[in-house]
Design an enzyme around this catalytic site. Structure first.
Site, PDB file in Angstrom:
ATOM      1  CD  GLU A  32      -2.936   0.851   2.394  1.00  0.00           C
ATOM      2  OE1 GLU A  32      -3.472   1.811   2.990  1.00  0.00           O
ATOM      3  OE2 GLU A  32      -3.251  -0.453   2.818  1.00  0.00           O
ATOM      4  CG  ASP A  57      -1.648   4.707   2.796  1.00  0.00           C
ATOM      5  OD1 ASP A  57      -2.249   4.004   1.842  1.00  0.00           O
ATOM      6  OD2 ASP A  57      -1.707   4.151   4.015  1.00  0.00           O
ATOM      7  CD  GLU A  94      -4.679   7.448   5.611  1.00  0.00           C
ATOM      8  OE1 GLU A  94      -5.500   6.266   5.535  1.00  0.00           O
ATOM      9  OE2 GLU A  94      -4.113   7.600   6.910  1.00  0.00           O
ATOM     10  CG  HIS A 102      -0.915   9.933   7.718  1.00  0.00           C
ATOM     11  ND1 HIS A 102      -0.441   9.732   9.217  1.00  0.00           N
ATOM     12  CD2 HIS A 102      -0.827   8.547   7.328  1.00  0.00           C
ATOM     13  CE1 HIS A 102      -0.091   8.671   9.456  1.00  0.00           C
ATOM     14  NE2 HIS A 102      -0.428   7.662   8.161  1.00  0.00           N
ATOM     15  CB  THR A 103       3.133  10.055   3.038  1.00  0.00           C
ATOM     16  OG1 THR A 103       4.110  10.258   3.945  1.00  0.00           O
ATOM     17  CG2 THR A 103       2.454  11.352   2.356  1.00  0.00           C
ATOM     18  CD  GLU A 119       3.068   5.399  10.827  1.00  0.00           C
ATOM     19  OE1 GLU A 119       4.381   5.371  10.936  1.00  0.00           O
ATOM     20  OE2 GLU A 119       2.035   4.563  11.059  1.00  0.00           O
ATOM     21  N   GLY A 129      -5.069  13.756  17.985  1.00  0.00           N
ATOM     22  CA  GLY A 129      -5.003  12.355  18.566  1.00  0.00           C
ATOM     23  C   GLY A 129      -6.297  12.002  19.081  1.00  0.00           C
TER      24      GLY A 129
END
Length: 287
Positions: free
Chosen positions: A105, A107, A109, A122-123, A134, A203
């Site tokens: 995957e 990503d 995001e 976010h990768t 991440e 969070g």
């Protein structure tokens, strides 16, 4: 936060101007032809002539789509306009993925935030079912005001993440030192709009304001040039430009600038998370 990376001239290889060889597919940006809306019970909609697609989220459900084709290596671009205003707890995505517990995957995001606060980009990269790689960024623009282009280039040497043609991340093939790399499983392109209020915004401290639903992200300009052959060896021999594209010196400088000025999290510096030592690809000699 430093100079605007969009202010410098960057030479980008124009992949779409090259005639593609057998076993290579190109998607020209018509969603009717290129994707299937796979979930959301009507919350995902192709608009007009097929050049625009919207994904919405409400308290009952999100929505998503996937490409009709699967690819092993290629260049993938999507223009996105994110949810404006208070988008806390929501996530819009654009990613590639194979299937199964040992899936690969790649990503993008986009983690929403309270009004006036910036989005988090976010990768992550998964290989053989293992992620945890991440890197997170703020952008140098407001991604809710207009469409911007988010791109993934994937070949046997590395994976590159771009924003408006600017490289923000490079994940190199480090199989030689025991780091798994996606190179054997074909992947589809996916996009989704979903609820992650338990963790997405600060969070989970800032929850979704459902009175503002539906939350809608817009997609256009989908372009995919990749190998669609079922023969992994044949894909590995592709002569398409993305198969050999590298970052030149100027692009490497650009990448370092973006990571210096806009990166807010890097797993490769998180010694609290990895008390026994950082992953091997994070060592200076592996970079």
């Amino acid at each position: 936060m430093g100079c605007n990376p969009g202010g410098r001239l960057v030479v980008v290889i124009t992949l779409w101007s090259v005639l593609l060889l057998a076993g290579v597919a190109r998607a020209a940006g018509n969603f009717y032809e290129d994707v299937d809306i796979t979930w959301g019970d009507g919350r995902g909609k192709i608009v007009g002539d097929g050049t625009l697609l919207t994904l919405s989220l409400d308290r009952s459900s999100g929505s998503g789509f996937q490409s009709k084709n699967q690819y092993l290596y290629g260049r993938f671009d999507m223009q996105m306009k994110l949810v404006p205003g208070n988008s806390a707890g929501t996530i819009a995505t654009f990613y590639l993925s194979s299937q199964g517990s040992q899936h690969d995957e790649i990503d993008f995001e986009f983690l929403g935030n309270a009004s006036g606060e910036p989005y988090t980009v976010h990768t992550n990269v998964y290989s053989q079912g293992k992620g945890g790689r991440e890197q997170q960024f703020r952008m140098w623009f407001d991604p809710t005001m207009d469409f911007h282009t988010y791109s993934v280039l994937w070949n046997p040497t590395h994976i590159l993440f771009y924003v408006d043609g600017t490289p923000i991340r490079e994940f190199k093939n480090r199989e030689a030192i025991g780091v798994a790399f996606p190179r054997a499983q074909a992947m589809r392109v996916y996009a989704s709009m979903w609820d992650a209020e338990e963790w997405a915004t600060q969070g989970g401290r800032v929850r979704t304001d459902w009175s503002r639903a539906p939350f809608t992200a817009s997609y256009r300009g989908f372009a995919a040039s990749g190998c669609t052959s079922q023969d992994a060896a044949a894909c590995g021999r592709s002569s398409s430009p993305w198969m050999y594209q590298e970052l030149d010196g100027a692009a490497q400088d650009r990448l370092r600038q973006v990571q210096r000025d806009y990166m807010i999290y890097n797993y490769c510096t998180d010694t609290y998370r990895f008390p026994q030592g950082l992953p091997p690809e994070c060592s200076a000699s592996a970079k």
